[in-house]
Design a protein around this motif. Structure first.
Motif, short mmCIF file in Angstrom:
data_model
loop_
_atom_site.label_atom_id
_atom_site.label_comp_id
_atom_site.label_asym_id
_atom_site.label_seq_id
_atom_site.Cartn_x
_atom_site.Cartn_y
_atom_site.Cartn_z
N PRO A 42 0.80 -1.23 0.00
CA PRO A 42 0.00 0.00 0.00
C PRO A 42 0.83 1.28 0.00
O PRO A 42 1.84 1.39 0.70
CB PRO A 42 -0.83 -0.12 1.28
CG PRO A 42 -0.89 -1.58 1.57
CD PRO A 42 0.43 -2.12 1.12
N SER A 43 0.37 2.24 -0.80
CA SER A 43 0.97 3.57 -0.79
C SER A 43 0.39 4.42 0.33
O SER A 43 1.03 5.35 0.82
CB SER A 43 0.73 4.27 -2.13
OG SER A 43 1.19 3.49 -3.21
N SER A 44 -0.84 4.12 0.72
CA SER A 44 -1.53 4.92 1.72
C SER A 44 -1.10 4.51 3.12
O SER A 44 -1.26 3.34 3.52
CB SER A 44 -3.05 4.75 1.58
OG SER A 44 -3.72 5.40 2.64
N ALA A 45 -0.56 5.45 3.86
CA ALA A 45 -0.15 5.17 5.24
C ALA A 45 -1.33 5.17 6.19
O ALA A 45 -1.25 4.63 7.29
CB ALA A 45 0.88 6.19 5.70
N THR A 46 -2.46 5.77 5.78
CA THR A 46 -3.63 5.84 6.66
C THR A 46 -4.47 4.57 6.53
O THR A 46 -4.62 3.82 7.49
CB THR A 46 -4.46 7.08 6.32
OG1 THR A 46 -4.71 7.11 4.90
CG2 THR A 46 -3.72 8.34 6.71
#
Length: 512
Positions: free
Chosen positions: A30-34
């Motif tokens: 995933p690129s999204s850390a959230t």
């Protein structure tokens, strides 16, 4: 009075949508850390102030994944479940259905702009490719920005020298995840900044970023607008987002800077493109086409992992009746395998299979099928059983139109509006009239099944309506019939259509 808006809170969700559309490694890493950080929770026994013991939830670390851990799931079990999880990409076919219905069917007359729009990214990107990229970014996030600029250096003295040297305009599609901040004044965007690296490494102690800033300032004395571009190099501290660091970044001396062409009159060379614009916000904002399919795809991902995990944990095994008190007889164990059978009392009858009950898994599979259909319905499409095909097993599915055409028409209108404004900006940069180029977008977007299209054509002949049509109408009916009956590329279909127009219409219609 100007207002500054930062986009740090939008970045995580925007990156999630991009990963959901791309699938594959982008989804697995995933690129999204959230949304892409899962926290493992376990339980431990703690003593309260009153001296009572109770189970309390504790964190057991984090894992970078879009899969959600079960309560109390160990890291080893979660790792195994994640390794067996299958991501079914729902966002990609839904978004592509709209893009494929619109962007390839646009007719453009670029006029004198064409030679300047043939290498927009320095790697051969053409204007239709730029529009397709912008349309994809808008479909994912609801809105995207396109920055168009003249080359930093131009030594040519006339257009012939420019074309001979391959000098042209440059354009960059900036997805929402890359937006750093935007400042607007009385409805006019007077500052737009974006980072060249949208994905920030939240584990790093510090991270270097390059930020492009386009600014327009009004001189208080003369009222004249002047516009500039700048590039800033900055190191972000751990946990700091690029938008929140605006004050620190702008306080630095730019690595590069320069004025924008005077032909712009102080305007910024930024054009926004929308899937469906949300006008209740002062900031450029749009409704995402991919949001619901991506969220539902994540639910399906979770449920698919559950099915595979249950089947891994509870594989079928044999229950073998035996008179032995110490387990299976050696001869029996050698035949069926010591780990594949369970001894049962001799009175248990014949050997039988013991397996996980089918009903719970069947319910989950039915819910997955419901969710997949829901993803398409929320996007204006519908999955329906294809009864015309011979199916070996399972159910063949095909995409049918629901309110697809009306939604596609609105998207096409927004794309055409964007392209008109973008081409006018290109013409201004080149000193040409804004109406130098023109575009014609499709008006119909029906996705018809070939069998239904052919049946409709045959019905027209059987009803006698074709006999009342003129030559052009008959040719169009025959064209639709040929296109539905056999697979042709556009060039072949155009060639056959030309032959139909050249043939005697009355004979052709009677023969059909």
């Amino acid at each position: 009075m100007s207002h500054a808006h930062v986009f740090d809170l939008n970045r995580g969700y925007s990156l999630f949508l991009a990963d959901a559309y791309e699938g594959g490694e982008a989804w697995e890493r995933p690129s999204s850390a959230t949304l892409g950080t899962a926290t493992l929770y376990g339980y431990t026994v703690a003593t309260t102030d009153e001296g009572r013991q109770q189970a309390v939830e504790v964190s057991n670390g984090t894992v970078r994944t879009y899969l959600v851990p079960w309560p109390g799931e160990s890291k080893s079990n979660f790792t195994r479940r994640r390794s067996l999880a299958t991501y079914i990409n729902l966002a990609c076919p839904i978004v592509d259905a709209y893009l494929d219905a619109i962007t390839p069917n646009v007719t453009r007359a670029l006029g004198r702009l064409e030679p300047y729009l043939s290498n927009l990214d320095g790697d051969g990107q053409t204007w239709p490719e730029l529009v397709s990229d912008a349309a994809l970014a808008a479909a994912l996030d609801g809105v995207a920005a396109v920055v168009i600029d003249a080359p930093e250096r131009n030594d040519a003295t006339n257009r012939a020298e420019e074309q001979a040297a391959g000098i042209g305009l440059r354009a960059t599609v900036v997805p929402l995840a890359s937006w750093a901040w935007l400042r607007e004044d009385d409805g006019r965007v007077c500052e737009f900044a974006y980072a060249d690296q949208a994905t920030l490494d939240e584990t790093a102690i510090a991270q270097h970023v390059r930020v492009w800033v386009w600014r327009s300032e009004r001189d208080d004395a003369t009222g004249v607008l002047t516009a500039t571009w700048s590039v800033y190099e900055h190191t972000l501290a751990a946990g700091t987002e690029v938008g929140s660091a605006r004050t620190e970044i702008m306080a630095r001396h730019p690595a590069r800077t320069g004025p924008l062409p005077s032909a712009l009159g102080g305007r910024l060379p930024v054009v926004f493109v929308y899937h469906r614009r949300v006008r209740r916000s002062r900031v450029p904002r749009g409704q995402s086409l991919a949001a619901a399919p991506a969220a539902i795809g994540r639910q399906v991902y979770q449920l698919m992992s559950m099915i595979e995990d249950v089947q891994r944990r509870a594989p079928p095994f044999l229950s073998v009746p035996t008179a032995s008190k110490g387990g299976l007889e050696p001869e029996t164990a050698a035949k069926v395998g010591p780990d594949q059978a369970l001894p049962a009392p001799e009175s248990g009858g014949t050997p039988s299979w013991v397996t996980f009950p089918a009903e719970p898994l069947a319910d989950i599979r039915a819910h997955i099928a419901f969710l997949v259909g829901l993803a398409f319905r929320t996007a204006g499409l519908e999955l329906q059983a294809d009864t015309s095909a011979q199916v070996q097993s399972g159910e063949a599915l095909r995409v049918r139109s629901r309110d697809f055409e009306s939604r596609a028409a609105k998207f096409a209108q927004n794309l055409q509006s964007f392209e008109k404004r973008a081409l006018a900006l290109c013409a201004t940069l080149l000193g040409l009239p804004p109406e130098e180029a023109s575009t014609t977008y499709p008006q119909r977007f029906v996705q018809r099944d070939p069998a239904e299209a052919l049946a409709s054509v045959l019905l027209l002949f059987q009803s006698g309506l074709v006999e009342r049509m003129g030559p052009e109408g008959v040719v169009e009916v025959l064209r639709q019939g040929v296109n539905a009956a056999i697979t042709l590329d556009p060039a072949q279909l155009d060639a056959i259509t030309a032959e139909l127009r050249a043939a005697p219409i009355a004979t052709t219609a009677q023969g059909a």
